[in-house]
Design an enzyme around this catalytic site. Structure first.
Site, PDB file in Angstrom:
ATOM      1  N   HIS A  26      -2.981  -1.023  -3.061  1.00 16.09           N
ATOM      2  CA  HIS A  26      -4.087  -0.117  -2.738  1.00 16.09           C
ATOM      3  C   HIS A  26      -3.893   1.156  -3.539  1.00 16.09           C
ATOM      4  O   HIS A  26      -2.820   1.728  -3.534  1.00 16.09           O
ATOM      5  CB  HIS A  26      -4.075   0.259  -1.256  1.00 16.09           C
TER       6      HIS A  26
ATOM      7  N   ASP B   5      -4.058  -4.687   6.406  1.00 12.73           N
ATOM      8  CA  ASP B   5      -4.564  -5.573   5.361  1.00 12.73           C
ATOM      9  C   ASP B   5      -3.434  -6.517   4.961  1.00 12.73           C
ATOM     10  O   ASP B   5      -2.320  -6.063   4.708  1.00 12.73           O
ATOM     11  CB  ASP B   5      -5.013  -4.723   4.162  1.00 12.73           C
TER      12      ASP B   5
ATOM     13  N   SER C 244       0.853  -1.185   0.000  1.00 14.27           N
ATOM     14  CA  SER C 244       0.000   0.000   0.000  1.00 14.27           C
ATOM     15  C   SER C 244       0.892   1.240   0.000  1.00 14.27           C
ATOM     16  O   SER C 244       1.824   1.317  -0.809  1.00 14.27           O
ATOM     17  CB  SER C 244      -0.924  -0.084   1.217  1.00 14.27           C
TER      18      SER C 244
END
Ligand SMILES: C[S@@+](CC[C@H](N)C(=O)[O-])C[C@H]1O[C@@H](n2cnc3c(N)ncnc32)[C@H](O)[C@@H]1O
Lengths: 201, 275
Positions: free
Chosen positions: A52, A145, A24
């Protein structure tokens, strides 16, 4: 000729290995460094990238990588079959999964950990269908995540390689993976990510 | 979360058979991975820690048919999602639609109605709304009921509004709804020519004389075999030279009916029936 090709295809179908690169915040730089090592010849696996990103950024990443690299970079569409030596980029706004027949599939269900694509979703699905043929890489990111997904990978005998959190721009994501597991296969520097993954394909 | 739950392929098959037998819902044409994920999610939601427990739960019919369908299907939608598509329709397709005295548009898998409303706004701005009928169908009657109401969260309108402008909208999105208690109620005029019908694409009948069909983000939930069947249904429902629009990440390229379609815009997944 046609015959031997179809045999090869069938064979690679059941043995294909996949490197799933998840990250991310701060991950694009890591991905770039990772990809500098990649060539069509040495990438004997399919590489799938889950980053992401804001929806609407479209395929800019794909275009950018295609210009920079001499490897085929594909934006994932639903139903695309995995092939080795190809880099696949998951689109913003969809979860990305792997079907049993080694085609990629997309899904619009709720965000997971505020993210779509979510690393948790992909790690779970890819490990379900690949078992020990999955090599998961988790790098820089500002939320956790990936930690739940990594548990699935580990339980299903996939390999887990984590960027050393001290080197990560945002260390929450790699740290969360390390914390969620009894044992991580490799915690390595950014520079060593490719070499470590390549041992497995 | 779902990380600790596990179901095998056989158990997923079991689920497909059970839901058909007990609830009359046939999930056999659905893409397996998203189905498996939805089942895991539902198991977790209902605190079933094994598939056996979940089977017991289902067998005792603790859900209504509607609830099961709702939990398994994914209804995510937005107004003006993929604004380039709407811009393309406005700039390139409206001029063709304009040539028909009455315009028939089918929104297949319309969910809660944001997509037909988006199109209604653009059609209105080009003076085409009054001669258009929009057929809005979905397998899920609950989302259709919401679509009929046309009431959405006000805070979503902000995102929608940015995409409306990027689609080339001529006004301000707020001209099309009334805000009240955190909700946005869309102007009635937009929905006047919409017809809502429950319809299952997998075994449903074809419609007649459609000039355009929009079916976006439904194919991602279907197997390739089902996608081909549904494409057949669409081609049979279109007028010669009618338009078909799929989701931007979906493709008819692998399909068996590709030779009957012309690719108008490959990136935006806009197709046209050849004859
Ligand atoms: C993800 S939503 C897409 C909504 C909208 N078209 C969009 O792209 O924003 C998918 C919709 O397809 C519907 N659907 C799924 N299977 C269907 C079927 N067999 N027949 C009709 N509709 C179906 C679901 O109920 C859901 O509302």
């Amino acid at each position: 000729m046609a015959n031997s090709r179809s045999i090869e295809k069938k064979d690679s179908h059941s043995t294909i290995k996949v490197v799933l690169f998840c990250g991310s915040t701060g991950a694009i730089e890591v991905l770039e460094k990772f990809l500098m090592n990649v060539s069509q010849k040495n990438l004997r696996a399919a590489l799938v990238v889950i980053l992401h990103r804001k929806t609407g950024t479209r395929d800019l990443l794909v275009r950018y990588l295609n210009e920079k690299l001499n490897v085929m970079v594909k934006a994932i569409e639903h139903g695309v079959p995995l092939e080795k030596g190809v880099i696949y980029i998951a689109p913003a706004g969809y979860h990305c999964m792997l079907e049993k027949d080694m085609t990629l599939s997309l899904d619009l269900s709720e965000k997971v950990m505020f993210s779509r694509p979510s690393a948790d979703v992909s790690l779970e699905s890819f490990s379900y269908n690949l078992k020990d043929r999955l090599i998961a890489i988790i790098v820089s990111g500002a939320n956790s995540d990936g930690a739940d997904g990594a548990k699935c990978v580990s339980r299903r005998n996939g390999k887990i390689i984590v960027q050393n959190p001290t080197e990560a721009f945002a260390k929450t994501m790699p740290s969360a993976v390390i914390d969620s597991l009894d044992k991580v296969d490799h915690i390595v520097t950014t520079k060593e990510l490719y070499k470590t993954a390549a041992k497995y394909f | 979360m779902e990380a600790l739950l596990e179901i095998s392929e056989n158990e997923l098959d079991d689920f497909i058979q059970l839901s058909d037998k007990l609830y009359g819902i046939d999930f056999s044409g659905y893409a397996l991975e998203s189905l498996r994920r939805r089942v895991l999610r539902l198991m977790q939601l209902k605190s079933c820690d094994s598939f056996t427990a979940f089977k017991y739960y289902l067998a005792n019919q603790q859900l209504s048919d509607e609830e099961l369908l709702n939990e398994i299907s994914v209804n995510t939608t937005e107004m003006f999602r993929d604004f380039e598509v709407f811009k393309f329709l406005k700039d390139e397709v409206f001029s063709v639609l304009e040539t028909y005295p009455r315009i028939n548009i089918w929104h297949a898998g319309c969910s809660t109605g944001q997509e037909p409303l988006s199109l209604a706004i653009l059609l209105k701005e080009h003076g085409l709304l009054r001669r258009t009928v929009q057929y809005c169908t979905d397998i899920n009657s609950e989302v259709l009921a919401q679509a009929k109401k046309g009431i959405y969260e006000l805070k979503e309108m902000k995102d929608y509004s940015a995409n409306y402008i990027r689609s080339g909208g001529a006004m301000s999105l707020s001209d099309y709804y009334v805000a009240n208690y955190g909700k946005a109620k869309m102007n009635r005029e937009l929905g006047k020519n919409m017809v809502f019908t429950k319809h299952n694409l997998i075994n449903g009948t074809s419609f007649n004389q459609m000039h355009m069909i929009m079916c976006r983000n439904v194919f991602i939930y279907l197997t390739t075999a089902q996608q081909n069947k549904v494409l057949r249904l669409f081609i049979d429902s279109l007028v010669p030279r009618g338009y078909l629009i799929l989701g931007v990440k979906e493709s008819a390229v692998f399909s068996t009916v590709l030779n009957e379609l012309e690719i108008v815009n490959g990136k935006l997944k806009i197709y046209r029936k050849k004859r």
